[in-house]
Each structure stands twice: as C-alpha cells, then as structure tokens.
Design an enzyme around this catalytic site. Structure first.
Site, short mmCIF file in Angstrom:
data_model
loop_
_atom_site.label_atom_id
_atom_site.label_comp_id
_atom_site.label_asym_id
_atom_site.label_seq_id
_atom_site.Cartn_x
_atom_site.Cartn_y
_atom_site.Cartn_z
N CYS A 262 -5.16 73.64 55.96
CA CYS A 262 -4.78 73.18 54.62
C CYS A 262 -5.00 71.68 54.45
CB CYS A 262 -3.32 73.55 54.36
SG CYS A 262 -2.75 73.02 52.75
N CYS B 222 -2.28 69.98 52.39
CA CYS B 222 -1.02 69.70 53.09
C CYS B 222 -1.19 68.55 54.09
CB CYS B 222 -0.55 70.93 53.88
SG CYS B 222 -0.79 72.49 53.06
N ASP B 223 -2.30 68.55 54.81
CA ASP B 223 -2.41 67.66 55.98
C ASP B 223 -3.45 66.56 55.87
OD1 ASP B 223 -0.48 69.24 57.20
OD2 ASP B 223 -1.96 70.62 58.00
#
Ligand code: NAP
Length: 315
Positions: free
Chosen positions: A137, A140-141
């Site tokens: 992701c 997200c990261d």
C-alpha cells in the site's frame, strides 16, 4: 442456555458491497448484522483519493467514503460485530456461520468479503513484510520512503498508480514487470513510463528480497527472464502490486468457485448462489470490473434479493 437467535440477514464484510447491502436491508427494517473482518472498510480505506465514485466531482478520500457508508448503515439499524468467519454450514436452515467458538444463525446471508493483495512468495517477502520494507500500500506507507529508492512489482493499473504516487516521496521508483509492456490502461501506462522518476525494469521477475539478516529491506534481487541474468536493485522499500486473491476460502466448500477462487454465482445471476437465500457481492465474486461502484451495485442487488426472499419464505 437459551438457543441463539436467528438473524434475518447476516452480511460478511464491510467494504462497499457489504455496507451498501447493510444500508438497503437496514432501510427495509431487517436489522442486519454485519460481521467485520481484519480490514474494516475494505480496500478503499487503503486508497487516498477516489476520483471515479459518482457524485463526488472533486474526488473523495477512500477512508472518508467508507466511514460515511458505515454511518449511513448504522443510521438504519445495522449492527456491527467483529467476527472472522472460519467455516459455514449451508446444508440446513437456518444457515450457520462459524466464527471461532461462535455459531451465528441466519435466514439469509450476503457474502461480501472482497479480495486481498496477491504476494509474490519470494524469499524475504514474508520476513520483511510490514514495517520492515515490504508493503502492498503506497498510500499507507509511501511517506516513509522520502528521498529513498523504492521498487514496485507489477504491470497493471495498481502498479502504475502506486509507482506514480510514490514519485511524490521517493528519489527513484523502479517499476519491475515480467513482460515488456504494461497491462495498465493506456493513460496510466503513459503517465508511468514517461515519468522522470520512474525507471521501468522490463522482462524481469523478482527473485528475493535482500536484507533479511539485517531486519530491513536493502534490495530487490531480480532476474531477466530472457537472459536469466540476476541483479540487485538497491531499494529500501518494495511495493507489491500484482493483483488480488478473492477471500472466499471459508465458504468455498459450500459454494461454487471458479479456477481463480472467485465465487461462481448460479447461472443467469451475478449474486445468487446455488443455496437459496445466500448471496455474494463485490470483489469476492467479480474478477472483471472490481470497482467500488460495481461492488456497491452488487451489494444493493443482493440486499433487494434477500428482502424479497424473506418476504416470500419467512414473512
Ligand atoms: P491486474 O490488472 O491483474 O495486474 C496484475 C499485474 O501483476 C499484471 O501486470 C501481472 O503481469 C502482474 N503479476 C501477476 N502475478 C505476478 C507474479 N507472480 N509476479 C510478477 N508479476 C505478476 O491487477 P491490478 O493492477 O491490481 O488491477 C486490478 C483491476 O483494478 C484492474 O481491472 C484494473 O484496471 C483496476 N484498477 C483500476 C485503477 C484505476 O482505474 N485508477 C487502479 C487500480 C486498479 P501480466 O501483465 O504479465 O499478467
């Protein structure tokens, strides 16, 4: 001990399909019970901007969209419980769903369990998954890889999207694909291949994630499929974007699935299974469109069918 109550509708999954089914069955006064799995809100909660959900000309944050759907479902009497369904018994009525040591009884069931990211299975991937450099992701990261080199594995729209998103943070993004042309739509492929920060690594398959001993990714070993030559891309982050696997396992013995593991609905239907009163909706049953709006549409259709079936058989 009193016998467990029998639910009108149990919905498994809290993505677009499940929550839309909850809104519809809630508004039909069926007091649906939604079973929440390991990723509340589903895949959209790992997306930043959703630009193609009708009704949001400026786009909408994926998490916000799912939160809104959840509030809307709650407003119409939906109940949410955390429960991971491990097996089912659809041979008798009411239908049984087993979650750990719990048995949930239902007159109708809507399965909307979505799909999970596919992993490559190469050495080091599992060991360094999560906070150690391997992820699925970028939204997200991605921000953890500011001014670092990263690799994205895959050649579809997801891989192109992840690679483009990562250019906001990373110094360089290697896009590792096993063929010499992206599968992604032309517009996404053109954007990715022409981006100055993205370097395509064609005809190459990942072989190993380096850095297991150190506990953090230090590189991605790749092999050229035509020459068999191996090399290591010096990256700190590896983003796996090679598609998804449908979450149908616990239900598969009771329902039909295709060779990819997706639910195969009864002939002539997109959502009806071979078991009366049991429906499927969203990415667990759709390997063709896989969009938030099509999942929502399937959730709506499944809810209407469940309502009609209950009215006909159990009113
Ligand atoms: P996908 O289209 O199935 O692409 C998967 C990619 O991973 C393919 O390029 C495939 O290679 C590669 N791959 C599969 N297994 C592999 C393995 N073991 N090792 C190395 N590479 C492997 O999946 P997706 O990109 O997640 O897209 C899924 C659906 O969502 C598509 O319909 C897509 O259009 C849609 N989507 C749309 C958007 C958007 O519109 N913004 C964004 C994301 C996704 P091959 O090409 O050789 O098969």
């Amino acid at each position: 001990m009193s016998a467990p109550s029998v639910e009108n509708v149990v919905i498994v999954g809290t993505g677009c399909a499940g929550l839309t089914a909850a809104i519809y069955t809630g508004r039909a006064n069926l007091s649906p019970l939604v079973l929440e799995g390991p990723l509340p809100g589903g895949q959209l909660t790992t997306t930043s901007e959703v630009e193609n959900f009708p009704g949001f000309p400026e786009g909408v944050d994926g998490f916000q969209l799912m939160d809104n759907l959840r509030k809307q479902a709650t407003k119409f009497g939906t109940r949410f419980e955390q429960a991971l369904v491990t097996s089912v018994d659809f041979t008798s009525f009411p239908r049984k769903l087993i979650a750990g040591d719990r048995t949930i009884l239902a007159k109708t069931v809507i399965i909307a369990t979505g799909a999970s990211p596919r992993m490559t299975g190469i050495p080091g991937e599992k060991e360094l998954y999560g906070g150690k450099g391997v992820t699925t992701c970028a939204t997200c990261d991605g921000a953890f890889y500011r001014k670092m080199d990263v690799a994205v594995i895959g050649g579809g729209d997801s891989a192109a999207e992840e690679a483009l998103f990562l250019t906001r943070f990373a110094s360089k993004v290697y896009l590792v694909h096993r063929r010499d042309a992206l599968r992604a739509s032309k517009i996404m492929a053109d954007r990715a291949t022409s981006h100055p920060k993205i370097q395509c690594v064609w005809d190459s398959v990942p072989v190993a994630v380096e850095g297991v001993k150190e506990g953090a990714v230090s590189g991605l070993r790749v092999k050229h499929v035509k020459t068999n030559a191996e090399s290591v891309l010096p990256v700190k982050g590896i983003f796996v974007a090679i598609g998804h696997v449908p979450n149908t396992g616990p239900f598969a013995p009771a329902l039909d699935t295709d060779e990819g593991g997706y639910f195969k609905p009864a002939q002539g239907s997109q959502i009806q299974t071979k078991i009366p009163g049991v429906y499927v909706a969203g990415d667990c049953a759709d390997h063709v469109y896989r969009q938030a709006i099509t999942a929502a549409g399937m959730g709506c259709a499944a809810a209407i069918e469940a309502e009609r079936w209950l009215a006909e058989h159990h009113s």
